[in-house]
Design a protein around this motif. Structure first.
Motif: not given
Length: 218
Positions: A101-124
């Motif tokens: 998520q750290v390294f994909t953060f710029p692309l996620l913000v640029h392309h989609f304009g949103i950032f998931s807060v719960v994805s890390i917990v969901a991944n677990l």
């Protein structure tokens, strides 16, 4: 190869297929696999056949940045946070999710304009089950051709597993705080900050002679 074709030749699946095949071929040839070289080889090979992937395929960009983030940051996390318990490998899944998520953060913000807060917990809750879901799917397809009378059993358990995955995704997406919309300039700030972070992380990785398992590489 079956997995890559089965998923529709998506860029992320193709990257995983190339890296997995490289690992297997290197093992058969008695050669040591260097994860970053394999990542560059996979990316270079895909761009050789289709240079437009770099500009028009977000999946390609996210897949390679996520893997690069894991290869760069995972050694830092595992070294400095090595005292954290690791039941069922959940600590490593947490570290890999954060690194990606750290390294994909710029692309996620640029392309989609949103950032998931719960994805890390969901991944677990989901990532440990994904290999089983893929395995059951492949077994079900094989059984439907070879032993049709037994295919229903595999389909039942695969259905339960996929229902659980869908349930978790839908529930987490419904949380009011599940995501937020960062300002677009943060994507460029993220790029500027990630460059020195990547240099330091790769230097640390080389100094520690950190080796990755094939599962992490794929």
């Amino acid at each position: 190869m079956f997995f890559v074709v089965f998923t529709g030749m998506q860029a992320s699946a193709l990257r995983a297929g190339i890296m997995g095949s490289s690992f297997l071929i290197a093992g058969l040839a008695g050669r040591r696999n260097v994860s970053l070289r394999v990542l560059v080889f996979a990316g270079g090979g895909m761009l050789l056949f289709n240079p437009l992937l770099l500009a028009h395929d977000v999946g390609f960009e996210l897949s390679f940045l996520a893997v690069f983030g894991i290869l760069a940051l995972l050694p830092l996390f595992q070294y400095f946070l090595r005292r954290f318990p690791n039941p069922f490998g959940l600590r490593d899944i947490l570290f890999m999710s954060i690194a990606a998520q750290v390294f994909t953060f710029p692309l996620l913000v640029h392309h989609f304009g949103i950032f998931s807060v719960v994805s890390i917990v969901a991944n677990l809750l989901l990532v440990p089950l994904l290999p089983l879901a893929l395995l059951l799917g492949v077994v079900f397809l094989a059984a439907s051709f070879l032993v049709p009378f037994a295919a229903g059993t595999f389909a039942f358990f695969e259905g339960l597993l996929l229902s659980y995955i869908s349930f978790v995704i839908e529930r987490f997406a419904q949380f009011p705080f599940a995501s937020f919309a960062p300002p677009d300039f943060l994507s460029w700030v993220g790029v500027v900050l990630l460059i020195p972070l990547a240099i330091f992380a790769l230097y640390f990785r080389e100094r520690r002679k950190f080796q990755f398992s094939e599962g992490i590489m794929i």
